[in-house]
Structure formats: C-alpha cells, structure tokens
Design a protein around this motif. Structure first.
Motif, PDB file in Angstrom:
ATOM      1  N   SER A  19      -2.315  67.236 -34.979  1.00 14.85           N
ATOM      2  CA  SER A  19      -2.123  68.451 -34.186  1.00 14.85           C
ATOM      3  C   SER A  19      -1.033  68.257 -33.147  1.00 14.85           C
ATOM      4  N   LYS A  20      -0.505  69.377 -32.673  1.00 12.42           N
ATOM      5  CA  LYS A  20       0.448  69.356 -31.572  1.00 12.42           C
ATOM      6  C   LYS A  20      -0.328  69.446 -30.261  1.00 12.42           C
ATOM      7  N   GLY A  21      -0.333  68.381 -29.509  1.00 14.21           N
ATOM      8  CA  GLY A  21      -1.059  68.393 -28.251  1.00 14.21           C
ATOM      9  C   GLY A  21      -1.750  67.077 -27.983  1.00 14.21           C
ATOM     10  N   LYS A  22      -2.445  67.031 -26.856  1.00 16.62           N
ATOM     11  CA  LYS A  22      -3.154  65.806 -26.478  1.00 16.62           C
ATOM     12  C   LYS A  22      -4.335  66.165 -25.563  1.00 16.62           C
ATOM     13  N   ASP A  23      -4.968  67.296 -25.855  1.00 22.71           N
ATOM     14  CA  ASP A  23      -6.052  67.751 -24.996  1.00 22.71           C
ATOM     15  C   ASP A  23      -7.395  67.690 -25.714  1.00 22.71           C
ATOM     16  N   THR A  24      -8.441  67.933 -24.968  1.00 19.79           N
ATOM     17  CA  THR A  24      -9.799  67.841 -25.477  1.00 19.79           C
ATOM     18  C   THR A  24     -10.065  68.819 -26.613  1.00 19.79           C
TER      19      THR A  24
END
Length: 391
Positions: free
Chosen positions: A78-83
């Motif tokens: 995925s694009k991102g690094k969040d919960t």
C-alpha cells in the motif's frame, strides 16, 4: 475447530523498506533501535525466531540456533505508513492511493464548516505532537472553549478537548461531525477524539480516546470470515480501524496489558474463526514520544506474557504475531516510519526453524487465514499455508 489469533504489535517495524526515502524514513529500524536499550529482553520471541528474520539488524546474540516457529518479514504494498492502511492490508485490502495528509493544516473550507456545525471555534490546525499540543494550546482552550484541531504526518484529523470544558460525549459527537465533513478528496483515514484532563501546565491525555475511521474501501478477510458464518473477535482498536465492518464481537482496551489479558480470555472460549488484537501502546505511548526505554519495557512485558499465550493454544490453533508499520523512537522524527514488518507464526502444526524470507505484501496474512479456514474469497495476497503447515 480452527482458530487463528493475529496479534499486531503496533509500530514494531524491522527496517526501512526500499522506498523509505520517499517518506523521509531512510535508516529507520524500530526494533533495532529499541533492542539497544538496557531494558530490552524478548527471550520468548527469540525462541520463536523473531531475531532470525533476514536483515533484521539486531545484535547477533539474539539469534536462535533452532527457532521454534516460522518467521519472515513483509513488505507493504500500500501507499502509506499509517495504522489504517497497514491493518487493511493485513486483512487483504491494498490501498493503491495514499490517504490525504495535511502538512500545512486543513483547508479553510473544512475548518469553517466544522466550526459552523459544532458551534465552537478551533485552535492550532497544524501538524503537532499530541502531548505538546495540549501543553501549548490547553490553557487557551480552557479559557475560550475552542477545540484544539491538529494533525500529524498520518492521515488524521485529531480533536483535543479538556473533559471539564467539553464533555467526552460532546467531543465524540464533534468527531462524528468531522467524519461526515471529511469525505471525497478529504477522506482522512481517521478522526480521533483526544480528551485530556489536569491543570496548566500539567495536562495529561485520558484513556477515553476514540477513533472514527473510514469504512474499508473493499472487502476484507473479516467480511469473508463473517459471511462464512464464523467468528471474528476484535481486541483493542481493531473495531475502530475497520469501522465495525466484518466483526462479530469486540472489546476495546485502555492499554497493552488489558489487550493481552482480553486476548487470553478469548483463547479460553470456544469459537471458530479469527481473534484479531491490536496492542497500541508501543506506538501511541512510546514510539510517538521517542521513548526508547519505555518501548523496550513494553516489548519486555509482552514477551513475558507470551508463555501464557502459547499455553492456551489448542491443537488446530495458529498464532501470528506481526506489526502494521514502524515508529522508530531512536530517530529525531516522532512520526510513523516506512518499514518492513515481522511475522512470526507458531502452533502445534506449524513448521519449526522455517525462514520464509521476504513476502511482497501484508495481504499474504489474509490469504493464509482464508486458506486455513477454507473460506473462498477473491482477495489480495498469496497464501503461505503450504509453506507453514507440518502436514
């Protein structure tokens, strides 16, 4: 009766991903940073093979000669690094478009509509540390009644308010208003209520935080398992991350210890399906505050509980221990970091001393879960079942 327990050690990343530079996270390795602290000790995870994962970067002394589990690391597709993004991918939903972030604060039209509907003004409206923001704006908030609105490097709209100024139920209602406003191009991953208490300058956040998440944008393993007539038990903030979708029973928790104890309670019950647990303290209490010693102590506490968890596993049970992103407390940043996550798998029928290297997506967890439970569903990821089962 097949049961799968997934425990997410929130933010326990194991090293920068190849694209970490795009996120400003070169050199991040949460577990490596924490392992250098004098309080660090995870002998039980060591036995299962956590420190035998390829390229983990932790001192060689932690490697196990003959690990008692299957171990590997997962790359985030995925694009991102969040919960939210991390958990959705664990559940088989890859987010190919990043959720919106607001490094300059939220646009005027969003803030003005929020103020109009809540009947309260706002303060701050910029990226901020959660503890610093109540220190810097808490007194003005108490004097004026204005809501403290802030964000971070993640896709979040956070609202802080003192419980004596804005009752918690009103704060939750304000979050529901924000959730309805933040749609379309402003569809942030989470709106978060951040109540606090105390007197200036000694403000402190309370345990009545509540997340108002987007509904998943597609079908997840939770939906598939529920539709198959099985149980999907959620511990901690899992219920919020998935906005309740695909869950048959849940319990919210105030801390890691309570999350572990609630998981142990579920392990004593008869059910068929998944128990999905999030342990948030690593991230919320220690990672974002760059508290290396506190983080190390929290990992030591989890590891001390692990023998009790292993004792409760039944013949057909599978235990998966993983993470959703990094949050390296040893770097200057207080935000999440774009890292690989570990996956350690154990159970009576799981292969020992089994290194599966690197997998391309967290969604391989979902594919493996559905394969084991014999649930047919078109979902992202590739099953690892043949590679992890003894027979």
């Amino acid at each position: 009766m097949k049961r799968i327990f997934i425990i997410v050690l929130d933010s326990v990343g194991v090293g920068e991903m190849p694209d970490s530079a795009l996120y400003g996270d070169e050199g991040s390795n949460t577990l490596k940073s924490v392992s250098k602290d004098a309080l660090f000790a995870m002998p039980n995870m060591k036995r299962l093979g956590l420190f035998n994962i390829d390229g983990i970067g932790v001192d060689e002394k932690w490697k196990e000669e003959v690990p008692q589990g299957t171990f590997l690391k997962l790359q985030e597709a995925s694009k991102g690094k969040d919960t939210t993004t991390g958990h959705w991918e664990i559940a088989g939903l890859i987010s190919r478009q990043p959720m919106p972030v607001y490094p300059e604060g939220f646009p005027e039209e969003v803030i003005r509509e929020f103020e109009r509907q809540t009947g309260r003004g706002t303060l701050c409206n910029k990226p901020y540390s959660g503890t610093d923001v109540i220190r810097d704006y808490g007194r003005e908030h108490m004097e004026t009644g204005r809501l403290i609105v802030y964000t971070s490097a993640d896709s979040v709209f956070q609202i802080a308010a003192h419980e004596k100024v804005v009752p918690v139920e009103e704060l939750y209602h304000d979050c529901e208003i924000a959730r309805k406003i933040l749609t379309g191009k402003h569809s942030v991953g989470r709106v978060i209520a951040r109540p606090f208490e105390g007197e200036y300058p000694d403000f402190r956040r309370t345990s009545r935080r509540h997340d108002f998440s987007l509904h998943p944008t597609g079908k997840t393993m939770l939906d598939a398992v529920k539709e198959a007539g099985m149980d999907v038990l959620a511990v901690g903030k899992i219920i919020d991350i998935f906005a309740g979708d695909g869950i048959t029973e849940y319990v919210r928790t105030a801390c890691n210890r309570e999350g572990i104890e609630k998981t142990l309670e579920y392990m004593k019950k008869d059910f068929h399906g998944i128990c999905f647990t999030n342990l948030v303290d690593f991230d919320m209490v220690y990672g974002h505050r760059n508290d290396v010693a506190g983080y190390a102590g929290a990992l030591r506490e989890f590891d001390a509980y692990l023998p009790q968890i292993l004792e409760q596993l039944r013949e057909e049970d599978i235990l998966m221990i993983t993470a959703d992103h990094g949050c390296d407390p040893g770097t200057p940043s207080t935000d999440h970091s774009r890292e690989y996550v570990p996956l350690v798998i154990t159970g009576e029928n799981i292969k020992k001393n089994n290194n599966l290297g690197i997998r391309k997506t967290f969604a391989d967890i979902a594919a493996t879960v559905l394969d084991y439970l014999d649930v047919r569903c078109s979902i992202e990821g590739t099953s690892m079942l043949e590679d992890i089962l003894l027979h």
